[in-house]
Write a protein that holds these residues in place. Sequence first.
Motif, mmCIF file in Angstrom:
data_model
loop_
_atom_site.group_PDB
_atom_site.id
_atom_site.type_symbol
_atom_site.label_atom_id
_atom_site.label_comp_id
_atom_site.label_asym_id
_atom_site.label_seq_id
_atom_site.Cartn_x
_atom_site.Cartn_y
_atom_site.Cartn_z
ATOM 1 N N SER A 161 0.835 -1.210 0.000
ATOM 2 C CA SER A 161 0.000 0.000 0.000
ATOM 3 C C SER A 161 0.866 1.255 0.000
ATOM 4 O O SER A 161 0.599 2.214 -0.723
ATOM 5 N N LYS A 162 1.938 1.247 0.808
ATOM 6 C CA LYS A 162 2.855 2.394 0.830
ATOM 7 C C LYS A 162 3.618 2.482 -0.483
ATOM 8 O O LYS A 162 3.864 3.583 -0.995
ATOM 9 N N ALA A 163 3.972 1.330 -1.033
ATOM 10 C CA ALA A 163 4.672 1.313 -2.321
ATOM 11 C C ALA A 163 3.809 1.959 -3.408
ATOM 12 O O ALA A 163 4.293 2.758 -4.215
ATOM 13 N N LEU A 164 2.508 1.626 -3.418
ATOM 14 C CA LEU A 164 1.595 2.215 -4.409
ATOM 15 C C LEU A 164 1.404 3.710 -4.169
ATOM 16 O O LEU A 164 1.271 4.490 -5.115
ATOM 17 N N GLU A 165 1.411 4.106 -2.897
ATOM 18 C CA GLU A 165 1.311 5.528 -2.558
ATOM 19 C C GLU A 165 2.510 6.299 -3.122
ATOM 20 O O GLU A 165 2.364 7.370 -3.714
ATOM 21 N N LEU A 166 3.702 5.732 -2.953
ATOM 22 C CA LEU A 166 4.923 6.348 -3.487
ATOM 23 C C LEU A 166 4.908 6.323 -5.015
ATOM 24 O O LEU A 166 5.366 7.265 -5.677
ATOM 25 N N PHE A 167 4.364 5.249 -5.575
ATOM 26 C CA PHE A 167 4.256 5.090 -7.023
ATOM 27 C C PHE A 167 3.394 6.223 -7.613
ATOM 28 O O PHE A 167 3.721 6.802 -8.646
ATOM 29 N N THR A 168 2.313 6.541 -6.902
ATOM 30 C CA THR A 168 1.429 7.637 -7.330
ATOM 31 C C THR A 168 2.121 8.974 -7.177
ATOM 32 O O THR A 168 2.051 9.838 -8.076
ATOM 33 N N GLU A 169 2.794 9.178 -6.034
ATOM 34 C CA GLU A 169 3.499 10.445 -5.786
ATOM 35 C C GLU A 169 4.558 10.690 -6.860
ATOM 36 O O GLU A 169 4.734 11.819 -7.322
ATOM 37 N N MET A 170 5.251 9.641 -7.255
ATOM 38 C CA MET A 170 6.272 9.760 -8.291
ATOM 39 C C MET A 170 5.669 10.322 -9.576
ATOM 40 O O MET A 170 6.233 11.242 -10.197
ATOM 41 N N GLN A 171 4.511 9.818 -9.946
ATOM 42 C CA GLN A 171 3.864 10.296 -11.172
ATOM 43 C C GLN A 171 3.340 11.722 -11.016
ATOM 44 O O GLN A 171 3.368 12.510 -11.959
ATOM 45 N N GLU A 172 2.892 12.054 -9.818
ATOM 46 C CA GLU A 172 2.425 13.417 -9.564
ATOM 47 C C GLU A 172 3.560 14.428 -9.670
ATOM 48 O O GLU A 172 3.341 15.601 -9.963
ATOM 49 N N GLN A 173 4.800 13.944 -9.427
ATOM 50 C CA GLN A 173 5.988 14.797 -9.547
ATOM 51 C C GLN A 173 6.456 14.909 -10.997
ATOM 52 O O GLN A 173 7.487 15.525 -11.280
ATOM 53 N N GLY A 174 5.693 14.288 -11.914
ATOM 54 C CA GLY A 174 6.053 14.361 -13.335
ATOM 55 C C GLY A 174 7.066 13.315 -13.762
ATOM 56 O O GLY A 174 7.636 13.408 -14.854
ATOM 57 N N LEU A 175 7.311 12.311 -12.899
ATOM 58 C CA LEU A 175 8.271 11.248 -13.223
ATOM 59 C C LEU A 175 7.510 10.008 -13.659
ATOM 60 O O LEU A 175 6.668 9.504 -12.933
ATOM 61 N N TYR A 176 7.805 9.537 -14.861
ATOM 62 C CA TYR A 176 7.118 8.345 -15.344
ATOM 63 C C TYR A 176 7.885 7.119 -14.889
ATOM 64 O O TYR A 176 9.120 7.104 -14.931
ATOM 65 N N PRO A 177 7.209 6.076 -14.413
ATOM 66 C CA PRO A 177 7.883 4.923 -13.806
ATOM 67 C C PRO A 177 8.878 4.227 -14.732
ATOM 68 O O PRO A 177 8.616 4.050 -15.927
ATOM 69 N N ASP A 178 9.989 3.858 -14.171
ATOM 70 C CA ASP A 178 10.945 2.995 -14.838
ATOM 71 C C ASP A 178 10.276 1.626 -15.006
ATOM 72 O O ASP A 178 9.690 1.110 -14.052
ATOM 73 N N PRO A 179 10.336 1.020 -16.206
ATOM 74 C CA PRO A 179 9.715 -0.308 -16.380
ATOM 75 C C PRO A 179 10.172 -1.332 -15.342
ATOM 76 O O PRO A 179 9.407 -2.204 -14.944
#
Length: 420
Positions: A208-226
């Motif tokens: 759950s925390k990992a997904l929260e950070l995953f969302t925050e990363m995208q909100e910062q304009g960073l697209y996830p590394d595959p």
Amino acid sequence: MTVLAEMEALGVRPNSMSYAHLIEGLGSKGRTLEADVLFQEMICSGLRPRIRVYNVMLRGCLKKGLLELATGVLAVMGDLVAEKNEETYEILLDYYVSAGRLEDTWSTINEMKRKRFRLSSFVYSKVIGLYRDNGMWKKAMDIVGEIREMGMALDKQIFNSIIDTFGKYGELDEALEVFDKMKQEGVKPDITTFNSLIRWHCKAGNISKALELFTEMQEQGLYPDPKIFVTVISRLGEQGKWDVIQKTFENMKRRGHKKSGIIYAVLVDIYGQYGKFQDAEECISALKAEGLIPSASMFCVLANVYAQQGLCHQTVKVLQLMEAEGIEPNIIMLNVLINAFGVAGRYLEALSIYHHIKESGFSPDVVTYTTLMKAFIRAKKFDKVLEIYKEMERAGCTPDRKARQMLQVALMVLQQRYCE
């Protein structure tokens, strides 16, 4: 390369600058062996490469685990009295730390000190990583105190090393505190920061925390590394949360980045077991149809997805498709192949890949040895675990915590068998 062939057919040799551009171009495309041929041709022609060319060759060879070729480049530097610069040392350090070569790492750092190179934040971050990977995370934190005393501000690289150190040893609250401090001091987190936090929260089971950070990363304009996307969806897959995988992907699509979205669709499909992209050839065709240029990194990510599913035939096919694109396999891809056979319980094939690595001039790293040890643990070949551990030590690779734990397991089982 066509123009070069035409020049040579006319008996004309490129000048030093042309050679340099060709070597850099081939190096950037992962065509290291061809770059080495031109490098050797350049030397034989009596031309003296600039330090930039040496660094391109070193980076390319070490990235692929071709330690013998890299050693040859360093030998030429010595013969031609070419002085290493700061970038040269940093390239070497990056490889030695990631390969677990403790003695070589310290030797390089000491050489930098003797030549009065200022230890940069990059070097300090590598020292922290060195302590981290050798089970000395408290010493890693002492380095932070040393940096503070010197008046050097903690930059992004050092913050990332500290966060990763805390994360690796399960100190996730401390890692998040450093993350908050990083932001308070005006240092903007990058993809490496988020990758580290997400990876270690996933490993700790705090999805759950990992997904929260995953969302925050995208909100910062960073697209996830595959790679980190694979970490998230594989953990969700283990828990049978296929609906969350699909929802996570849909949320990503709504944020844009349509061009690169196809690779995430492929990864979701494989982990979600939907079947459309279960064939590696179809995956690559779909990616190319969307205008994506296949790269070594992309092939490694796809191969790893199949490997984690135990789909060794598809993993091999990814390797074959990579070679068909003219991209040389690197040590990462070969390690993935060992893992694929290990997960499938085919330890003999995993061992054959290990022998292929050594015969092909690659230098096995810590991941190579630990992945092979894991394959033998799965196959209950505990005597082989001991053999590989000894080979790792002889090769100059410092065993990490995983390797030491597997050795202890193997020794306990072998001792029990002996007593029986």
